[in-house]
Motif scaffolding. Structure first.
Motif, mmCIF file in Angstrom:
data_model
loop_
_atom_site.group_PDB
_atom_site.id
_atom_site.type_symbol
_atom_site.label_atom_id
_atom_site.label_comp_id
_atom_site.label_asym_id
_atom_site.label_seq_id
_atom_site.Cartn_x
_atom_site.Cartn_y
_atom_site.Cartn_z
ATOM 1 N N ALA A 143 3.247 6.864 6.712
ATOM 2 C CA ALA A 143 1.944 6.392 6.245
ATOM 3 C C ALA A 143 2.081 4.964 5.728
ATOM 4 O O ALA A 143 3.067 4.621 5.076
ATOM 5 C CB ALA A 143 1.422 7.296 5.135
ATOM 6 N N SER A 144 1.099 4.152 6.022
ATOM 7 C CA SER A 144 1.118 2.763 5.560
ATOM 8 C C SER A 144 -0.293 2.337 5.176
ATOM 9 O O SER A 144 -1.279 2.987 5.548
ATOM 10 C CB SER A 144 1.667 1.836 6.652
ATOM 11 O OG SER A 144 0.831 1.877 7.798
ATOM 12 N N HIS A 145 -0.372 1.243 4.423
ATOM 13 C CA HIS A 145 -1.651 0.713 3.966
ATOM 14 C C HIS A 145 -1.838 -0.692 4.540
ATOM 15 O O HIS A 145 -1.354 -1.671 3.954
ATOM 16 C CB HIS A 145 -1.698 0.671 2.443
ATOM 17 C CG HIS A 145 -1.565 2.009 1.790
ATOM 18 N ND1 HIS A 145 -2.577 2.940 1.778
ATOM 19 C CD2 HIS A 145 -0.516 2.594 1.161
ATOM 20 C CE1 HIS A 145 -2.167 4.032 1.155
ATOM 21 N NE2 HIS A 145 -0.912 3.844 0.769
ATOM 22 N N PRO A 146 -2.530 -0.808 5.676
ATOM 23 C CA PRO A 146 -2.741 -2.136 6.250
ATOM 24 C C PRO A 146 -3.609 -3.045 5.391
ATOM 25 O O PRO A 146 -3.570 -4.260 5.536
ATOM 26 C CB PRO A 146 -3.405 -1.837 7.603
ATOM 27 C CG PRO A 146 -3.908 -0.449 7.511
ATOM 28 C CD PRO A 146 -3.065 0.263 6.528
ATOM 29 N N SER A 147 -4.398 -2.451 4.494
ATOM 30 C CA SER A 147 -5.208 -3.265 3.590
ATOM 31 C C SER A 147 -5.500 -2.458 2.329
ATOM 32 O O SER A 147 -5.383 -1.237 2.320
ATOM 33 C CB SER A 147 -6.535 -3.674 4.252
ATOM 34 O OG SER A 147 -7.380 -2.543 4.442
ATOM 35 N N GLY A 148 -5.861 -3.171 1.274
ATOM 36 C CA GLY A 148 -6.351 -2.497 0.088
ATOM 37 C C GLY A 148 -5.587 -2.775 -1.193
ATOM 38 O O GLY A 148 -4.446 -3.242 -1.175
ATOM 39 N N ARG A 149 -6.233 -2.472 -2.305
ATOM 40 C CA ARG A 149 -5.655 -2.529 -3.637
ATOM 41 C C ARG A 149 -6.105 -1.281 -4.396
ATOM 42 O O ARG A 149 -7.228 -0.808 -4.245
ATOM 43 C CB ARG A 149 -6.097 -3.785 -4.393
ATOM 44 C CG ARG A 149 -5.756 -5.102 -3.714
ATOM 45 C CD ARG A 149 -6.260 -6.285 -4.534
ATOM 46 N NE ARG A 149 -5.467 -6.477 -5.747
ATOM 47 C CZ ARG A 149 -5.871 -7.183 -6.803
ATOM 48 N NH1 ARG A 149 -7.077 -7.724 -6.815
ATOM 49 N NH2 ARG A 149 -5.079 -7.326 -7.846
ATOM 50 N N ILE A 150 -5.210 -0.751 -5.234
ATOM 51 C CA ILE A 150 -5.532 0.377 -6.096
ATOM 52 C C ILE A 150 -5.171 -0.031 -7.517
ATOM 53 O O ILE A 150 -4.002 0.006 -7.908
ATOM 54 C CB ILE A 150 -4.773 1.652 -5.680
ATOM 55 C CG1 ILE A 150 -5.127 2.040 -4.241
ATOM 56 C CG2 ILE A 150 -5.102 2.801 -6.629
ATOM 57 C CD1 ILE A 150 -4.334 3.220 -3.717
ATOM 58 N N LEU A 151 -6.164 -0.459 -8.272
ATOM 59 C CA LEU A 151 -5.940 -0.953 -9.624
ATOM 60 C C LEU A 151 -6.183 0.158 -10.625
ATOM 61 O O LEU A 151 -7.291 0.686 -10.735
ATOM 62 C CB LEU A 151 -6.874 -2.131 -9.919
ATOM 63 C CG LEU A 151 -6.734 -3.363 -9.012
ATOM 64 C CD1 LEU A 151 -7.783 -4.408 -9.357
ATOM 65 C CD2 LEU A 151 -5.326 -3.944 -9.113
ATOM 66 N N PHE A 152 -5.119 0.528 -11.357
ATOM 67 C CA PHE A 152 -5.224 1.520 -12.423
ATOM 68 C C PHE A 152 -4.948 0.829 -13.743
ATOM 69 O O PHE A 152 -3.830 0.369 -13.999
ATOM 70 C CB PHE A 152 -4.242 2.666 -12.197
ATOM 71 C CG PHE A 152 -4.249 3.684 -13.309
ATOM 72 C CD1 PHE A 152 -5.335 4.533 -13.474
ATOM 73 C CD2 PHE A 152 -3.179 3.782 -14.196
ATOM 74 C CE1 PHE A 152 -5.351 5.467 -14.490
ATOM 75 C CE2 PHE A 152 -3.192 4.714 -15.220
ATOM 76 C CZ PHE A 152 -4.287 5.557 -15.367
ATOM 77 N N ASP A 153 -5.975 0.735 -14.553
ATOM 78 C CA ASP A 153 -5.875 0.031 -15.835
ATOM 79 C C ASP A 153 -5.341 -1.380 -15.622
ATOM 80 O O ASP A 153 -4.524 -1.885 -16.412
ATOM 81 C CB ASP A 153 -4.980 0.805 -16.798
ATOM 82 C CG ASP A 153 -5.414 0.639 -18.255
ATOM 83 O OD1 ASP A 153 -6.464 0.001 -18.486
ATOM 84 O OD2 ASP A 153 -4.715 1.142 -19.138
ATOM 85 N N GLY A 154 -5.769 -2.004 -14.516
ATOM 86 C CA GLY A 154 -5.412 -3.392 -14.216
ATOM 87 C C GLY A 154 -4.154 -3.575 -13.402
ATOM 88 O O GLY A 154 -3.878 -4.678 -12.929
ATOM 89 N N GLU A 155 -3.346 -2.508 -13.205
ATOM 90 C CA GLU A 155 -2.097 -2.619 -12.456
ATOM 91 C C GLU A 155 -2.284 -2.087 -11.036
ATOM 92 O O GLU A 155 -2.830 -1.002 -10.840
ATOM 93 C CB GLU A 155 -0.980 -1.839 -13.157
ATOM 94 C CG GLU A 155 0.361 -1.935 -12.434
ATOM 95 C CD GLU A 155 1.460 -1.154 -13.133
ATOM 96 O OE1 GLU A 155 2.631 -1.287 -12.738
ATOM 97 O OE2 GLU A 155 1.142 -0.416 -14.083
ATOM 98 N N ASP A 156 -1.832 -2.849 -10.057
ATOM 99 C CA ASP A 156 -1.950 -2.457 -8.661
ATOM 100 C C ASP A 156 -0.851 -1.441 -8.333
ATOM 101 O O ASP A 156 0.330 -1.790 -8.254
ATOM 102 C CB ASP A 156 -1.845 -3.669 -7.734
ATOM 103 C CG ASP A 156 -2.224 -3.336 -6.295
ATOM 104 O OD1 ASP A 156 -2.373 -2.142 -5.973
ATOM 105 O OD2 ASP A 156 -2.395 -4.275 -5.487
ATOM 106 N N LEU A 157 -1.241 -0.191 -8.119
ATOM 107 C CA LEU A 157 -0.261 0.855 -7.859
ATOM 108 C C LEU A 157 0.354 0.750 -6.471
ATOM 109 O O LEU A 157 1.442 1.289 -6.229
ATOM 110 C CB LEU A 157 -0.906 2.237 -8.040
ATOM 111 C CG LEU A 157 -1.425 2.565 -9.448
ATOM 112 C CD1 LEU A 157 -1.984 3.976 -9.498
ATOM 113 C CD2 LEU A 157 -0.327 2.382 -10.495
#
Length: 545
Positions: free
Chosen positions: A67-81
């Motif tokens: 599995a891979s993420h060609p795009s995107g950001r996941i910000l949890f409390d300001g930190e990109d997981l």
């Protein structure tokens, strides 16, 4: 709805690809949403729409590098997981972010007791000693509705019902009082009264802790009552999102309108009261010994099934309902001679109680079962074609390879799956798709009697309707006898000719399903029906196991 604040979780343009040999599949396509502290956001959609993949991506629990993420950001409390280190993720996982998975039997360690599994979390994340962890474990089990929790501490997962295992999973997830709870179909294995209790528990904890909840489900009725905001997904994309009340009152996208209109409908096929009896049991008992002390002496029994008598005729569906732990599944397993029991059991007039395994083997072709947990009952090392064809290899040895392949394809088509997927493996399918594979495996042998243990619990509403129609059609064409075990009384109403209501191993009410649904005589049955058809007014005093 909570006041607008900076989001605790912010997902932006998230895409997820899965590599399969030299090709890739886009499972999630540029998904974006925000979740604030104290808010509940539900992601809904049919099986395979990308709901669970999105949720698993938040804490990076997908199978990398497949599995891979060609795009995107996941910000949890300001930190990109997505770019966080493994050390940073370990501090977040199980502590600030916890998960309740769809299939508890695959999430709980089968070799450890319930006390050890919950206590381990409290020891690692809270630093509690053995006695303090034990006290807190009992509190958590009490909160999620496990009766006599002290007696369950030494139990192993296989000794609990599906609903009890799911409640243990919820207790584990809540042990650290997380900032974000990701709940992937958390009420799938729970009966309607326990759903009400668990959802109220989550709401109470949310109000006390300010916890955010990311809720993945196919049950739109729960979403309507529980979620502040809803995102509707199909084919990896969010096609509609907004406040739940707005989306449900005035859906804008055609797919959302399709979901809201989908539900099992219709009546069960008319059963012939003079049809031959396929399966029957008289005064059936399944008692599990309670052993304590150094010598493990028997000090009592858990009466899982206590003097139950049932009859199922050809072309008839007997519905078995009751809360988790009432003995429904144990009754079914005893009828199939998969666990020991006392009493008389007969199949097509032949007494099978007491038969040895080699004597039962010729009958297995005509007696099939669809289990509640499809992932646990499908071999991860076998392709779908091999899984469905395995029974044909054992019980229909005269079939050629080509004929066997044709039967596999036919079975997949009947349950609404693309036959071209038959060379894939179970982990490549969603939970709902795996359940359909399990149904196809049972039907491939053209049995006379099928025990269906929560066969629609992992399916979204539209697929539930499809499977109900399929089961009714198969029953009409082949005169199949069904033992249908479910906590979803709406599905039972659409399928069952007769109904048995169980509690604490005993039958509390039985009769024609239409009569029981129209005028239940026992208070317990009345409470179940009230919970099923008007969940928000369901009494919660009866739901503790």
């Amino acid at each position: 709805m909570p006041a607008m604040t900076s989001p605790l979780l912010s997902v932006r343009d998230l895409s997820v690809e899965f590599a399969q040999g030299d090709r890739t599949t886009l499972a999630v396509d540029r998904v974006s949403f925000d979740l604030a502290k104290g808010e509940t956001l539900a992601i809904v959609g049919e099986s395979g729409s990308g709901k669970s993949v999105t949720a698993m991506s938040v804490v990076r629990l997908l199978n990398y590098p497949a599995a891979s993420h060609p795009s995107g950001r996941i910000l949890f409390d300001g930190e990109d997981l997505l770019t966080a280190s493994d050390a940073a993720l370990r501090k977040v996982r199980g502590n600030r972010i916890t998960m309740v998975f769809q299939e508890p039997m695959t999430s709980l360690n089968p070799l450890h007791t319930i006390e050890r599994q919950i206590g381990e979390i409290l020891s690692i994340h809270k630093g509690l000693g053995e006695s303090a962890a034990r006290r807190r474990t009992v509190e958590l089990l009490t909160e999620v509705g496990i009766q006599d929790p002290e007696t369950r501490l030494s139990a192993y997962p296989h000794q609990l019902s599906g609903g009890q295992r799911q409640r243990v999973m919820i207790a584990m997830a809540l042990a650290n009082e997380p900032d974000l709870l990701i709940a992937d179909e958390p009420t799938t294995a729970l009966d309607v009264t326990v759903q009400a209790q668990i959802l109220q528990l989550l709401k109470d904890l949310q109000a006390r802790l300010g916890m955010a909840i990311l809720f993945i489900t196919h049950d739109l009725g729960i979403v309507e009552r529980f979620a502040d905001t809803v995102c509707v997904m199909t084919r990896g994309q969010i096609v509609e999102k907004g406040p739940t009340r707005t989306v449900f009152a005035d859906p804008q996208h055609a797919y959302t309108r399709h979901l809201l209109a989908a539900a099992p409908r219709g009546e069960p096929p008319v059963a012939d009261p003079s049809a031959p009896v396929v399966m029957e049991a008289d005064d059936l008992k399944v008692w599990f010994p309670i052993r304590r002390g150094f010598l493990k002496r028997t000090v009592g029994h858990i009466k899982a099934v206590d003097g139950v008598s049932v009859t199922v005729r050809a072309g008839q569906t007997l519905g078995i309902v009751g809360e988790s732990g009432s003995g429904k599944t144990t009754l079914g397993l005893a009828l199939l001679r998969l666990i020991g029991s006392e009493g008389r059991i007969a199949f097509t007039g032949r007494v099978i109680q007491g038969l040895k395994s080699n004597q039962m083997r010729p009958l297995r072709r005509d007696i099939q079962v669809v289990f509640q947990d499809p992932f646990g009952s499908l071999s991860p090392r076998m392709s779908v074609a091999d899984i469905i064809g395995e029974g044909l290899l054992v019980h229909a040895r005269d079939l050629s390879a080509g004929e066997r392949e044709r039967r596999v394809i036919q079975a997949l088509e009947e349950v609404g799956l693309d036959p071209d997927t038959r060379h894939r493996y179970p982990h490549e399918f969603s939970g709902g798709q795996r359940q359909r594979i399990a149904i196809a495996r049972a039907m491939a042998l053209n049995p006379k009697f099928v025990m269906l243990d929560e066969p629609t619990s992992a399916l979204d509403m539209s697929v539930q309707a499809q499977v109900v129609d399929l089961l009714r059609d198969l029953q009409r064409r082949h005169g199949l006898a069904y033992l249908f075990i479910s906590h979803d009384l709406k599905v039972v109403k659409a399928l069952a000719n007769d109904l048995v209501v169980m509690r604490h191993g005993k039958v509390v009410e039985a009769g024609p399903a239409a009569e029981v649904f129209a005028a239940p005589k026992q208070p317990y049955t009345q409470a179940l029906l009230a919970a099923a058809f008007k969940l928000e007014t369901a009494p919660v005093g009866i739901v503790r196991e």
